[in-house]
Design an enzyme around this catalytic site. Structure first.
Site, PDB file in Angstrom:
ATOM      1  N   THR A   1      77.408  50.305  -8.641  1.00  0.00           N
ATOM      2  CA  THR A   1      78.194  49.969  -9.832  1.00  0.00           C
ATOM      3  C   THR A   1      79.495  50.770  -9.963  1.00  0.00           C
ATOM      4  OG1 THR A   1      76.147  49.354 -10.942  1.00  0.00           O
ATOM      5  CG2 THR A   1      78.029  49.838 -12.356  1.00  0.00           C
TER       6      THR A   1
ATOM      7  N   ASN B   1      73.049  42.847 -14.491  1.00  0.00           N
ATOM      8  CA  ASN B   1      73.512  41.699 -13.718  1.00  0.00           C
ATOM      9  C   ASN B   1      72.347  40.779 -13.427  1.00  0.00           C
ATOM     10  OD1 ASN B   1      72.814  41.376 -10.625  1.00  0.00           O
ATOM     11  ND2 ASN B   1      72.800  43.577 -11.049  1.00  0.00           N
TER      12      ASN B   1
ATOM     13  N   THR C   1      67.605  47.561  -9.138  1.00  0.00           N
ATOM     14  CA  THR C   1      67.883  47.658 -10.577  1.00  0.00           C
ATOM     15  C   THR C   1      66.608  47.625 -11.421  1.00  0.00           C
ATOM     16  OG1 THR C   1      68.195  45.275 -10.602  1.00  0.00           O
ATOM     17  CG2 THR C   1      70.165  46.626 -10.404  1.00  0.00           C
TER      18      THR C   1
ATOM     19  N   CYS D   1      61.819  40.383  -5.045  1.00  0.00           N
ATOM     20  CA  CYS D   1      61.948  38.935  -5.188  1.00  0.00           C
ATOM     21  C   CYS D   1      60.571  38.361  -5.459  1.00  0.00           C
ATOM     22  CB  CYS D   1      62.464  38.312  -3.889  1.00  0.00           C
ATOM     23  SG  CYS D   1      64.022  38.966  -3.336  1.00  0.00           S
TER      24      CYS D   1
ATOM     25  N   LEU E   1      71.101  36.054  -6.585  1.00  0.00           N
ATOM     26  CA  LEU E   1      71.196  35.988  -5.121  1.00  0.00           C
ATOM     27  C   LEU E   1      72.061  34.838  -4.620  1.00  0.00           C
ATOM     28  CD1 LEU E   1      67.565  36.977  -4.118  1.00  0.00           C
ATOM     29  CD2 LEU E   1      69.644  38.298  -3.734  1.00  0.00           C
TER      30      LEU E   1
END
Ligand code: FMN
Ligand code: FES
Lengths: 285, 360
Positions: free
Chosen positions: B308, B111, B235, B172, B115
């Site tokens: 998931t 994915n 992830t 991030c 954000l």
């Protein structure tokens, strides 16, 4: 929205690698509308972690049967194609928002590109049931891929275009639209993104002199909030969008398309049906 | 260092009783003909992740896969969940990445949502009033591009009814450090944790990225900076290619891999982190049945998040809760505490000292 165990009652390869499957799912066959979809779980979670979205192709409230139509193009759809009668699958639905037909619409134009037929097929049944005239314009690469007319209600006027001219008009289905847009009160389309974008460009700006706009306004020109069912009901062109999906309930934001508002719109929640003018066709997503 | 300590740290699995609620473990009935005694009555599944953040059970739903807790409401009894981690929340609204944003991969998915979220003020206005009426704690997942961003979001969440805690998503890019992720640098991870810790009394969880050579110094820095708990993992970075091979498939090129495919990686990271920190660890990565949760407990986690797998089976978290209770009952445990840390090295020092060396 419900989780339903649906039993496969019939499975047919109606076109090369395209399957039409009927499932017994009474609780989905009642109350679901054209344009909505189900999110169906392939069996083997260890390999296939995502459900697959399928439009309701037809539903029959009397027998409790819903049908889906898909092309076997990958491991998930192959898995569905190999199911046997009597097998059960887990369906989540009904999901998304349906097509909105203006009650005053008499003449309904359906436009489908290839497998996009699966997105508008059920609307033909609904519109005929409501006493409207229906023209279906269908486009495919060649005659071998043309949706069989015997799977359509007799009342539908069915017009075909093929890229290679092997059946019907030679060229794109969008070529046919100019002939019918004057006739139609409203148009509803599903198919590849470039086809929908072309239709949206055709419809843009013509809205005021076409279709439902000619039917006269009730309620003195009240403006409805963009994206509301009422606003969609008055739009000339509605499109059913496709996008890769994760959750299909609005939780993951995986499935968006760009709206004219500058805000991404969830295909699974705000869609899959949108009024063409709700979407930004130039945004590239 | 400190092998197995997470398993014996009282904080990680407090069984303190909430006043006014009967949480006493049930009586144990003597088995007939040997074997563990089956426990009748209540099994204590509660876990304390931070002072003031006590969950009824150790099964949470992971950020980004459960929206704001309301989307699955028709088919899931959200009140039964241990906690809900909401979608990543930033100071300003974000429209997210271009599409496609998700695709299935072998035993997993990629994915790149980017954000997308309406910004912290809108999240508070739209969702917190609903959360405040719930019994299930909601943990707000917080993301930012600078230490100041994180601090400001945390400040605005402080004292908001319905917000039970925050989980820092530090995977991030840090604009102040040339876009280097906070999560890959122990100093940056420690600095952002410490700054948020100073700014708020809210329970503070910090989420590790697996995209690092050695996660242990980062986990230690986060603990030292005052985090209440560590969540792991986010992830793994990956890409997919379009079927016609004309370009990478995702609009953003890069995506994050999740699902069963990442479980061995997450398990290894939890195993390593459990041996170097004393604060509770919440494991995330590919949980898709009870056995996965039990594996994570065995390597030192005291709670797990389901991500998931919810897409395929929205009722899975609830079934894992029921399954965990049945498992404890069957094995004669009146709480799930004995399941924690059983696979960690017994002798201090005999840890996975070689853990990273063999890796490329
Ligand atoms: C669609 C999607 C969106 C996600 N969004 C976030 C997010 O906003 N913040 C975050 O910290 N983690 C996010 N994650 C990561 C998950 O919370 C979780 O750490 C990861 O998916 C591994 O767990 P799983 O294998 O059970 O999915 C997202 C994952 C997915 C699949
Ligand atoms: S598929 Fe998850 S939000 Fe639409």
């Amino acid at each position: 929205m419900r989780l339903v165990a649906a039993e496969l009652v019939e499975s047919r390869e109606i076109l090369p690698r395209q399957w039409l499957q009927s499932y017994h799912a009474p609780s989905l066959a009642i109350g679901s509308r054209a344009g909505q979809f189900v999110h169906v779980r392939p069996g083997d979670f260890s390999g296939l972690v995502l459900r697959r979205p399928f439009s309701f192709n037809t539903i029959d409230a009397a027998t409790g049967v819903v049908t889906i139509h898909f092309r076997a193009i990958g491991r998930g759809t192959d898995w569905f194609a190999h199911l046997r009668t009597g097998d059960s699958v887990d369906m989540l639905g009904p999901l998304g928002r349906p097509f909105e037909v203006d009650p005053r619409s008499r003449r309904v134009l359906l436009i489908a590109g290839g497998l996009g037929i699966a997105g508008v097929r059920m609307l033909a049944d609904e519109a005929i049931g409501d006493g409207r005239q229906v023209v279906l314009l269908f486009g495919a690469a060649s005659a071998a891929e043309v949706y069989p007319s015997n799977l359509l209600p007799d009342e539908v006027e069915y017009i075909v275009a093929t890229d290679d001219g092997s059946l019907g008009h030679r060229g794109y289905v969008t070529d046919l639209v100019t002939e019918y847009e004057g006739w139609a009160d409203q148009a509803f389309a599903c198919g590849p993104a470039p086809m929908l974008a072309a239709l949206a460009r055709l419809a843009a700006g013509r809205r005021e002199r076409l279709g439902v706009a000619k039917l006269g306004r009730k309620g003195g020109g009240r403006t409805d909030a963009p994206g509301s069912a009422a606003a969609r009901r008055k739009s000339f062109l509605q499109v059913s969008m496709e996008q890769n999906m994760g959750c299909a309930v609005g939780a993951c934001l995986g499935c968006v398309v760009m709206g004219t508002s500058g805000q991404p719109q969830r295909v699974c929640r705000e869609g899959p049906v949108f009024a063409a003018d709700e979407l930004d066709w130039e945004a590239g997503w | 260092m400190k092998a197995g300590r997470a398993a014996s740290s009282g904080k990680a699995h407090a069984t303190r009783h909430r006043p006014g609620r009967d949480r006493r473990p049930g009586p144990v009935v003597e088995p007939i003909g040997g074997g563990p005694a089956e426990v009748i009555g209540r099994i204590d599944l509660s876990v304390e992740l931070a002072p003031g953040l006590r969950l009824d059970n150790p099964i949470l739903v992971a950020s980004g896969t459960f929206g704001y807790g309301i989307e699955y409401g028709d088919v899931v009894d959200v009140q039964r969940l241990g906690a809900i981690c909401c979608k990543g929340t930033t100071l300003k609204p974000r429209i997210g990445n271009v599409t496609p944003r998700v695709t299935e991969t072998p035993a997993g998915m990629l994915n790149s949502i980017g954000l997308q979220n309406p910004g912290v003020d809108a999240v508070i206005e739209r969702y917190a009033p609903t959360w405040a009426g719930w019994q299930v704690p909601v943990i707000v997942n917080v993301a930012g591009e600078s230490v100041e961003d994180y601090v400001e979001v945390a400040r605005r969440l402080e004292g908001v009814p319905g917000v039970a805690g925050i989980e820092l998503n530090i995977s991030c890019p840090n604009v102040g450090k040339g876009g280097l992720q906070f999560a890959i640098d122990a100093d940056a991870a420690g600095a952002v944790t410490a700054a948020v810790r100073r700014a708020t009394d809210l329970p503070l969880l910090v989420k590790l990225s697996p995209n690092v050579a050695d996660v242990r110094p980062i986990a230690k820095a986060i603990e030292k900076a005052g985090a209440d708990a560590i969540t792991a993992i986010n992830t793994l970075s990956g890409i997919a290619v379009r079927p016609d091979r004309s370009r990478p498939l995702l609009g953003n090129i890069y995506g994050g891999l999740s699902g069963p495919a990442v479980k061995p990686v997450a398990l290894r990271i939890v195993y390593e982190v459990a041996q170097v920190v004393d604060i509770p660890i919440v494991a995330i990565g590919g949980v898709s049945e009870l056995a996965d949760a039990l594996d994570y407990f065995a390597v030192g986690a005291c709670a797990v998040q389901v991500g998931t797998a919810v897409f395929a089976d929205p009722t899975l978290p609830i079934r894992i809760i029921d399954g965990l209770e049945a498992e404890c009952r069957r094995r004669g445990f009146d709480s799930f505490r004995p399941l924690i840390g059983t696979a960690l090295p017994r002798k201090p020092g005999a840890s996975s000292a070689k853990g990273v060396e063999y890796r490329p």
